[in-house]
Design a protein around this motif. Structure first.
Motif, PDB file in Angstrom:
ATOM      1  N   SER B  46      62.504  46.191 -88.797  1.00 12.78           N
ATOM      2  CA  SER B  46      63.012  45.381 -87.699  1.00 12.78           C
ATOM      3  C   SER B  46      62.672  46.003 -86.347  1.00 12.78           C
ATOM      4  N   GLN B  88      66.126  39.142 -87.655  1.00  8.49           N
ATOM      5  CA  GLN B  88      66.947  39.325 -88.848  1.00  8.49           C
ATOM      6  C   GLN B  88      68.374  38.831 -88.654  1.00  8.49           C
ATOM      7  N   ASP B 171      61.674  37.886 -90.087  1.00 10.14           N
ATOM      8  CA  ASP B 171      62.392  39.074 -90.549  1.00 10.14           C
ATOM      9  C   ASP B 171      63.534  38.635 -91.456  1.00 10.14           C
ATOM     10  N   GLU B 172      63.343  38.771 -92.732  1.00  7.32           N
ATOM     11  CA  GLU B 172      64.322  38.367 -93.749  1.00  7.32           C
ATOM     12  C   GLU B 172      64.888  36.969 -93.518  1.00  7.32           C
TER      13      GLU B 172
HETATM   14 MG   LIG Z   1      65.818  44.962 -90.587  1.00  8.20          MG
END
Ligand SMILES: [Mg+2]
Ligand SMILES: Nc1ncnc2c1ncn2[C@@H]1O[C@H](COP(=O)(O)OP(=O)(O)OP(=O)(O)O)[C@@H](O)[C@H]1O
Ligand SMILES: Nc1ncnc2c1ncn2[C@@H]1O[C@H](COP(=O)(O)OP(=O)(O)OP(=O)(O)O)[C@@H](O)[C@H]1O
Ligand SMILES: [Mg+2]
Lengths: 331, 503, 322, 331
Positions: B46, B88, B171-172
């Protein structure tokens, strides 16, 4: 890096010490036990208010009504003694009851009625401002005053009550420390200990940071928030008692300056020891800081408007210093 | 597969204070390719993303976009240059107080060249177009604050996708999506890939990675530890590279429990829903799985006392149990690791130690005064137990990676013994090895309490539980012992089939 | 009674347009206005701008719209009230002004002569302390009555070269007495040689007295001030009180005079352009000797304080008459 | 449900209408064009300040300095004309420049120095309170005043400038509508349109609700926040211009209540149409509401302290009504 951390932690304290050193040189008679005691005495009332408002800041709220709670308490104490001819204990209890009731109402409005804090306490401020003047129809309360119905109020401020504002306790030097300073110090230590070292204080910080998380961790969030406003109300009413004891009468006054000075002290507290959050120790230091500043400037014959100016400038500089350096919230 | 790198990072470094998080990252993204970035919690994924998207500044190193130097100072610059990111933390992606339409068009409103005026009708039309591309069917006038987590995530993704970016970073993105929603996302990613967008995809879910990856880059402790682009992709190698060791798979040996701890009888959690009855025993780990929105969180919250059941009763250890608040539930020994940690779990101003002790202050204090030494000891033990990556127990939570924040949340509630331990999506954003660790810890400590986890991913249930319950339409529709499971039946139940076919 | 028109019949309507209202002086002033209005049998409207000068000007227009026959303007700023007062005069309404100069020959000015107030107090100070002493002075510039009292102080300092002002301070922060007490404490700390404190406003004087008491200097310092109230009397009468004297007009009397001057105008008489209510010097000794405990006692035992024979034609009812 | 929704949306408006109806019956002369104009005029200055502070509330901030910005602008305009003998245009520009500069400094402190908003603007408030009195050493500014150096200031307020506060425009009835009311209405419409119907306004709401999300979506968050404080500063300085024009002098004692009254109006605005958030329309209605209340009470001869009381009580009741019913922020 280390240097910066130190600057953040101790910058404000260094500033305070520097200020004291400067005044010690520049203003005659600034350095003496009496002078130190006096600085504490001059900030005792706003300091007590500031400690109370700190509690509401901790739970993420705000209390604009403290100034008018203090003046209402002052009027109530005077009314109890002068018009109703009661003794000191009754007067003190009346004040504290007012503080509790106002705190409960503020808390109830904010927690159960979901009125935003600024709004609820602003409304309360106006309300009290009016209310405290209704019994005497806007007259100050003093022995021998004529009431609206033409009768004369013959009660007197009891000696015991006045002692709260005037009696001095021996401390190495006879008659050195006024009761109001003792009250300030005791309350400061109490609330500091409460916020830093008890689970209730810790929970209040949690509530202020993330209410929902605190609730899911089992905190009775509503109760804590209401408590905070009750603390604030009670402290403000204690401030009002000290005020009444010092003035020896119930003075028609808005209390707006009490509010602003108390808020200033509490907010300066953010900068002390790099806390960047409301904290009792910081608030106390903030109050003393303002006291030192005003005492020094007055001793140097600076007119009142330069005092406001210097107060503002020092506040801004100190805070830029703390917050810009600490870099909270960014990269 | 174009060999032309649209986006290139060279020798990128980043430190937070003394702590070096990125130690010289070099990475290329090619247009028309999905590059998956793998790394354990706290590896620095991240952080890398935030540098690329202009949120953080960086130390040494350089970046290039389409051959030109690229060094965005603000997110706006990055977006304008064509580098679009879905971060995220979902709450960083949407503005809760505004409606869906405004959220879908937020970047246009702030972009250059947009019309000065804000015409609600035009905005809604634009938003409709954005939503349609993603197949979103959310009411555009709804306030985002009123949406479920998954819908919020979809809003953030839809907005990013609508940009026609050169580089898209996710991100995720699926950590709180259902598989149907994830599928929609994947087909969109396919389409963008077809249009030549370079995509960087970060995930801890192997199923996502298998579905999407053209290349895999593994990261460990702030450096690249492996790159895999030979087909077929070496998934195991990638995982080993990111962990620096092989992980061994212990099959769950399903246990059964003799003694009931918790029972629910004819519990109804929604209007028109069928009642729920279940029994949870000591020592067993039960997973409840089901699609997003079937009522898992609602059930979890009902057991934890923050929601009232419409009907039915509960018992703990044979005694009636009807908690009116989280406080009462905790007092009865029922703990919940809540979903959406940022909103419901983490106290941002507190460090790790204080976050962990929060619910148990009463037990850690005498006459109301907190015993700081006890508090610290507990925190240190939990950091150790769960392998939380941090400098010390005094670290602020905001300085931890997402996965480590999640571990702190689990650590909090594992720090004291409970009777019924509920975890709602406990593996959100947790890397594979940590997931195994947590699952193992849960299983190892399961004696003396009942453990109930709510997961959307069936894999997670299979890896953790002794027993799996399936939820659909706010009720429980199936039960399986985690030993020779009939996966087809389970999947059918999840999809809501048996409810209609079998009586 | 044989009163001239329009007071021979009930139904006369007048308005009091106020700039300042918070505090004892203003409360007492209002009660004087009310008492005289009642004695005359006129209908009184009170419009209170609460220290909003712009609003006060509007309130004059509002009073005009209400159809009143007479208006009393109580305090305010020359600049904002001048035009409004002229509009009222143009509308045929009789106007008097208290403590604000509206620069209009048709409008009588009621005054409590701030210069005289300061002069009485300072003369007493010179009498008590001789012509040479170190003084602390409480002053906030920009407030009209304080500015006028300041002129006298400047004159006195010129006249007696032995009087030296070693400190000047002052603030209007609420509660004023408390804030001034804080300042005065600092000043006393820095200048323990101060002999006289000139605090020409009773709120200031109260603050100074608190500070003097707290510093334990009450036997070495004398306070001279202006204005009086019941609590001031109590403070002056305290044993060993430093508060030596104050010069004051009775605000209630000023209120009565304001109404009477307006009534004269309405009846077609001329009260004169400057209607001055003379101040009275009140010393600590007098208060103790005559056992004066509150404002009633003061009125009863100092007749010049209770009633001013100003604007008092024969037909005018005296509200103080029992 | 429908009923409740209507109660939330229109409750406050109904209250306002009811109040007007009550005063129309109870107070002579309350219903007339002059009376209506008077109400607007009486709230023109606080209204303008309230609209400005609304902009900072929208971005999630707060501006405690507006009152002192207004009085500083008033002093500056007076100084420009009376002491420096400049014309109206110079005076107006000087005021606006002060507003812009203060807004920029506030914004800079809050955005770049990361000083919390209450703190930064409180410091600024004290600073300005002192600063505005330094040039004249605390004296009010009026033609013929003596300057600290003993010279006499001979400049005058220009007629054009005074007209801003005093000229009335014909509107059906001759000389009906004062310029200040026109200014209020124009500014209210402007800021309302800006906040509701331009993308900048929308983005400001986004910034206020979730700064981080807005930033990550590419909004120049810092610029928006600074803008908000500049708007607030400029509006406050316009308020100061109106104040100077109406007073015709730079009066140091005026403007004490501007801050609290303006904040009250802006916060009452939360309750209008069930918005439960800062909004320009609500702020304008809030200002008018306070004006109606005070005008009505004055016409009914209520003493000043009951006005505070009623203002507070109505504020609290109205807000309980809105917030308790709307149930915002509650699951
Ligand atoms: Mg992360
Ligand atoms: N603001 C910050 N201040 C200090 N340290 C930070 C900060 N943000 C991240 N870190 C540290 O940097 C490291 C990398 O964090 P990052 O969020 O990039 O991890 P990640 O790879 O995304 O992990 P996850 O899979 O858990 O999301 C962590 O050790 C974290 O503690
Ligand atoms: N505050 C609310 N207002 C309206 N509907 C809600 C609210 N909370 C939940 N719902 C709805 O209730 C249903 C159950 O929601 P819940 O969050 O329990 O689902 P879930 O199965 O836990 O999904 P997830 O996997 O997202 O946790 C969903 O349809 C959801 O949209
Ligand atoms: Mg769920």
């Amino acid at each position: 890096m280390m240097l910066r951390d130190h600057a953040i932690r101790y910058g404000f304290i260094v500033l305070l010490v520097g200020l004291i050193a400067y005044f010690a040189v520049a203003a005659d008679g600034f350095v003496s036990p009496q002078s130190a005691v006096f600085i504490f005495q001059s900030v005792a009332i706003t300091g007590v208010l500031a400690l109370g408002v700190t509690a509401t800041l901790v739970v993420g709220g705000f209390d604009l009504s403290i100034g008018s709670v203090a003046t209402s308490a002052m009027m109530a104490a005077s009314y109890a003694m002068v018009v109703l001819e009661q003794n000191a204990i009754v007067a003190v209890i009346a004040c504290l009851v007012i503080g509790v009731i106002v705190g409960l109402i503020n808390g109830w409005l904010i927690v159960y009625m979901r009125v935003p804090d600024l709004l609820a306490t602003l409304g309360m401020m106006f309300l009290l401002l009016g209310l405290q003047r209704i019994p005497t129809e806007g007259r100050s309360i003093a022995t021998g005053m004529t009431m609206p119905d033409g009768s004369v109020a013959n009660g007197k401020f009891s000696e015991a009550f006045l002692a709260l504002g005037r009696h001095r306790i021996d401390f190495f030097i006879p008659n050195l420390i006024p009761v109001s300073v003792v009250v300030l110090v005791v309350l400061a230590v109490l609330i500091w200990f409460f916020l830093e070292y008890t689970r209730f204080g810790r929970m209040m910080y949690a509530v202020g940071s993330n209410e929902r998380a605190a609730e899911l961790a089992g905190a009775p969030v509503k109760a804590y928030k209401i408590w905070a406003y009750v603390i604030s109300g009670v402290f403000a009413s204690i401030g009002g008692i000290l005020l009444a004891a010092r003035l020896g009468r119930g003075d028609i006054a808005s209390g707006n300056n009490l509010l602003l000075d108390a808020v200033a002290a509490a907010l300066i507290g953010y900068a002390v020891l790099g806390a960047a959050k409301p904290n009792a120790f910081g608030t106390a230091v903030g109050a003393v800081f303002v006291g030192v500043l005003l005492q020094g400037l007055t001793m140097m014959n600076a007119p009142y408007y330069t005092q406001d100016f210097v107060k503002g400038a020092v506040l801004v500089v100190a805070l830029v210093f703390t917050f810009a350096l600490s870099g909270r919230g960014k990269r | 597969m174009g060999a032309d790198a649209v986006f290139r990072v060279e020798g990128l470094r980043k430190s937070f204070g003394q702590n070096e998080v990125l130690g010289g990252i070099s990475l290329e993204l090619h247009s028309g390719e999905v590059t998956v970035l793998m790394g354990a919690n706290g590896a620095g994924k991240s952080t890398l993303v935030k540098i690329v998207s202009g949120v953080y500044s960086h130390g040494a190193g350089s970046m290039q976009l389409a051959g030109k130097a690229f060094d965005p100072q603000t997110p706006a610059e990055a977006i304008r240059a064509g580098v679009v990111t879905v971060h995220q933390n979902i709450n960083d992606g949407v503005v809760a107080d505004l409606d869906v339409a405004t959220n879908l068009t937020l970047d246009r409103l702030s972009g250059k060249g947009a019309s000065m005026l804000f015409k609600p009708r035009n905005v809604r039309r634009e938003a409709r177009a954005v939503a349609d591309r993603m197949g979103l069917t959310i009411d555009l006038k709804a306030r985002v604050a009123d949406l479920a987590l998954a819908d919020r995530q979809m809003v953030a993704i839809a907005r990013a996708m609508a940009h026609e970016p050169k580089v898209l970073i996710l991100d995720e993105p699926t950590s709180s999506l259902s598989s149907a929603e994830a599928d929609r996302l994947f087909s969109l990613i396919d389409r963008l890939r077809g249009h030549g967008v370079a995509i960087l995809y970060i995930s801890h879910r192997m199923s996502d990675i298998r579905r999407l990856a053209d290349r895999i880059v593994s990261m460990r402790d702030g450096v690249i530890s492996g790159a895999f682009d030979k087909k077929p992709l070496d998934y195991e190698g990638a995982v080993n590279a990111m962990l620096g060791r092989k992980i061994h798979l212990d099959r769950v040996v399903a246990r059964s429990s003799a003694r009931a701890v918790f029972t629910a009888e004819a519990l109804r959690i929604a209007h028109g829903a069928k009642p729920i009855s279940m029994t949870l025993g000591t020592g067993e780990v039960v997973a409840i799985t089901g699609l997003v929105g079937v009522g898992k969180t609602a059930l979890a919250e009902t057991l934890f006392g923050v929601r009232r059941p419409l009907a039915g009763t509960m018992h703990m250890d044979g005694k009636p149990y009807a908690p009116g608040s989280a406080r009462e539930a905790i007092a009865a020994g029922v703990f919940l690791v809540a979903k959406d940690r940022a909103a419901s779990g983490i106290v941002g101003d507190f460090n790790i130690e204080r976050n962990i002790s929060l619910p148990f202050l009463k037990r850690m204090s005498g006459f109301g005064v907190i015993k700081k030494r006890a508090e610290r000891a507990v925190a240190r033990r939990q950091i150790d137990e769960l392998g939380i990556v941090c400098r010390s127990e005094k670290d602020e939570l905001s300085a931890l990676s997402g996965g480590n924040q999640q571990k702190v949340m689990v650590a909090r509630w594992m720090s004291q013994a409970s009777r019924l331990f509920i975890l709602d999506e406990p593996f959100q954003g947790v890397d594979i090895s940590a997931r195994r660790d947590i699952a193992a810890k849960l299983r190892a400590s399961a004696d003396g309490r009942a453990t109930l986890i709510f997961v959307t991913e069936i894999d997670e249930a299979l890896e953790t539980a002794d027993r799996i319950l399936v939820m659909s339409e706010q009720t429980i529709v199936g039960e399986h012992r985690n030993a020779d499971i009939d996966l087809d039946r389970l999947l059918a139940e999840v999809a809501g089939g048996p409810l209609n076919s079998a009586p | 009674a044989d009163r001239p028109a329009p007071f021979d019949k009930p139904g006369v309507k007048i308005a009091l347009v106020r700039y300042l209202s918070t505090g004892d002086f203003f409360q007492a002033y209002l009660s004087g206005v009310e008492a005289q209005a009642k004695a005359l049998g006129v209908d009184l409207r009170v419009l209170d701008s609460r220290q909003d000068a712009a609003l006060q000007a509007d309130m004059v227009d509002q009073a005009i719209a209400l159809g009143v026959q007479g208006i009393i303007i109580q305090h305010g700023l020359t600049e904002s009230m001048k035009d409004a007062a002229q509009r009222a005069v143009d509308a045929g309404i009789k106007v008097v002004a208290f403590d604000v100069n509206v620069e209009n020959p048709k409008i009588p000015q009621i005054e409590q002569s701030d210069k005289d107030l300061a002069k009485l107090a300072l003369e007493q100070a010179v009498k008590d302390n001789g012509e040479s002493w170190k003084a602390g002075y409480v002053y906030v510039a920009g407030i009209a009555p304080l500015d006028r009292r300041n002129e006298t102080w400047v004159d006195v300092k010129k006249k007696f070269s032995g009087i030296s002002e070693v400190a000047m301070f002052g603030t209007l922060d609420n509660p004023i007495a408390n804030s001034v007490a804080n300042q005065a404490r600092s000043v006393l700390q820095a200048h323990p040689d101060i002999k006289v404190m000139f605090a020409p406003y009773d709120e200031f004087a109260k603050g100074v007295k608190i500070a003097v008491d707290e510093a334990g200097l009450n036997k070495g310092i004398k306070i001279y001030s202006a204005d009086i109230s019941t609590s001031d009397i109590a403070a002056m009468r305290e044993p060993d009180s430093a508060w030596a004297a104050t010069a004051a007009t009775n605000p209630a009397v000023v209120g009565q005079v304001s109404v009477r001057a307006l009534a004269q105008l309405l009846a077609g008489e001329d009260p004169g352009h400057n209607v001055i209510v003379p101040p009275t010097l009140i010393t600590q000794k007098e208060l103790i000797d005559k056992d004066i405990k509150n404002m009633e006692d003061l009125s009863a035992r100092l007749p010049q304080f209770a009633h001013a024979d100003v604007a008092m034609p024969a037909w005018m009812p005296n509200p103080n008459a029992k």
